[in-house]
Design an enzyme around this catalytic site. Sequence first.
Site, PDB file in Angstrom:
ATOM      1  N   LYS A  93     -11.731  -9.094  -0.343  1.00 49.94           N
ATOM      2  CA  LYS A  93     -12.333 -10.163  -1.148  1.00 49.94           C
ATOM      3  C   LYS A  93     -13.317 -10.993  -0.322  1.00 49.94           C
ATOM      4  O   LYS A  93     -13.265 -12.228  -0.296  1.00 49.94           O
ATOM      5  CB  LYS A  93     -11.250 -11.076  -1.748  1.00 49.94           C
ATOM      6  CG  LYS A  93     -10.290 -10.379  -2.700  1.00 49.94           C
ATOM      7  CD  LYS A  93     -10.914 -10.058  -4.022  1.00 49.94           C
ATOM      8  CE  LYS A  93      -9.891  -9.479  -4.988  1.00 49.94           C
ATOM      9  NZ  LYS A  93     -10.503  -9.089  -6.284  1.00 49.94           N
TER      10      LYS A  93
ATOM     11  N   ASN B 281      -1.142   0.411  -7.647  1.00 43.48           N
ATOM     12  CA  ASN B 281      -0.948   1.772  -8.150  1.00 43.48           C
ATOM     13  C   ASN B 281       0.518   2.184  -8.043  1.00 43.48           C
ATOM     14  O   ASN B 281       1.179   2.440  -9.025  1.00 43.48           O
ATOM     15  CB  ASN B 281      -1.839   2.762  -7.398  1.00 43.48           C
ATOM     16  CG  ASN B 281      -3.319   2.536  -7.667  1.00 43.48           C
ATOM     17  OD1 ASN B 281      -3.708   2.232  -8.780  1.00 43.48           O
ATOM     18  ND2 ASN B 281      -4.131   2.675  -6.640  1.00 43.48           N
TER      19      ASN B 281
ATOM     20  N   GLU C 297      -0.814  16.220  -0.036  1.00 44.43           N
ATOM     21  CA  GLU C 297      -0.668  16.158  -1.489  1.00 44.43           C
ATOM     22  C   GLU C 297      -1.913  16.630  -2.214  1.00 44.43           C
ATOM     23  O   GLU C 297      -1.847  17.415  -3.151  1.00 44.43           O
ATOM     24  CB  GLU C 297      -0.377  14.720  -1.921  1.00 44.43           C
ATOM     25  CG  GLU C 297       0.898  14.134  -1.404  1.00 44.43           C
ATOM     26  CD  GLU C 297       0.943  12.649  -1.679  1.00 44.43           C
ATOM     27  OE1 GLU C 297       1.889  12.228  -2.363  1.00 44.43           O
ATOM     28  OE2 GLU C 297       0.040  11.927  -1.227  1.00 44.43           O
TER      29      GLU C 297
ATOM     30  N   GLY D 217      -4.023  10.284   2.547  1.00 47.96           N
ATOM     31  CA  GLY D 217      -4.149   9.768   1.197  1.00 47.96           C
ATOM     32  C   GLY D 217      -5.572   9.928   0.700  1.00 47.96           C
ATOM     33  O   GLY D 217      -6.438  10.497   1.375  1.00 47.96           O
TER      34      GLY D 217
END
Length: 504
Positions: free
Chosen positions: A409, A385, A295, A270
């Site tokens: 976070k 997303n 991809e 990715g």
Amino acid sequence: MAHADRITCPVLSTRVTTAEEAARHVAHGMSVGISGFTGAGHPKAVPGALADRIAVAHSRGEEFRIGLWSGASTAPEVDGRLAEVHGLDKRLPYNGDPTLRRLINTGEVDYVDAHLSHTAQQAWFGFYGPLDVAIVEVAAVLPNGLLVPGSSVGNNKAWLERAEKVVLEVNHWQPRDLEGFHDVYYGTALPPHRLPIQMTHPMQRIGDPYLRVDPAKVVAVVETNAPDRNSPLNPPDDASRDMAGFLVDFLRHEVAAGRIPPNLLPLQSGVGNVANAVMEGLLTAEFTGMTAFTEVIQDGLLDLLDAGKLDAVSATSFGLSEDGAARFLADPGHYKGRILLRSQEISNHPELVRRLGVIAINGMIEADVYGNVNSTHVMGSAIMNGIGGSGDFARNAYLNFFVSPSTAKRGSISSIVPMVSHVDHTEHDVHVLVTERGLADLRGLSPTDRADRIIEHCAHPDYADRLRDYVDRAKAARPEARHTPHLLDEALGWHRAFLRDGHM
């Protein structure tokens, strides 16, 4: 811009017009298919002109919203601009724009989050209804009407075939030397007439170098000269490098065990800093003769090609930084024969992923103690997303990895939780989890053994003891149901605590 060398088809050269005129072919309620994949190859002019038309219509109190179909994410001048003018009522199959994400999460825009390999075939099945207009960027139009694709292929083939009307954007920024970089497969068919896809190597050509379009459907041709959305390179941080180190060492272990060859198997990764860190790790590792069936081509894959570590890359799109794009544009011929761009229905096709034995590396938002993975939703409800191609590759890969820092976070969120708040990849499809804390090989393990390994190797120390306590208490609560023990009244309690207190 003179189009003599870019638009040489006698018929289509007569249809050159402005973006404003081309945008007039789109009306309220239409479905529009656009080119583009991760910011590469999207139309640069017509979406903006369309957004201007929509804004004017809205100022008059007129309704004007469209459905937008793409390959994957596009760019601010497409998704962002159309979202700003509230011009979308539906979006598929993927989004990465923050403005549009807000409208999706507030319910203004209906979002169809689909596997990227499914989109073209489901459009052909008629699942999405008719496609009214396709707006597709290309590098050139040849004398015979064939189209030289640009820096992405995505779903362009399907949109050109399915649309009632076609608008072409011919972008002079796309190098004319891209001709020959593509392999567009026209052998797909609807069931029950499907045949096997005859591919046994990532660089095997099975299609045509060009896209086809019926000239009678082309209502406008627009010339542009604008760059892709070249994303800044996400430099690996310490956590990403730690994850990459665990992953590369694991590949060494698999080679030593004889489960994968010394040059590995075709790689898929990715986008993001973890993927860049893995490419950086492979650059200094001993592996050579590697290939990729993926991809998106990021800078790290160019680095591996330039270093001679990677022989070839099959993908559907570029996804380069500004420096990476400049490197490619300086000498496209250097990469010719080593880079092949395909339609995403082929680059992500489950049949090919399984046959080639792909090693898949994808990110995640969270995983639970039993190995279920959430790739898409924050706190169970808000889309980030989309699933993209991770499901295409994970379920069918020879070996798959899901990677994430152990916390988010600033430590207020654990990426390893008792139960994921949304499931994209079930425990049955997840082989290896990796955080900066370590790596958990889950293959061949029962659910409770998975829990032990994930907590020991992947959970942050601030949360590990609480995770062990949860599993132990779940086992004790129902002695007759210890296969995948859960405490249903508190399984999502960590998420509730974050929403209430700002900390898990």
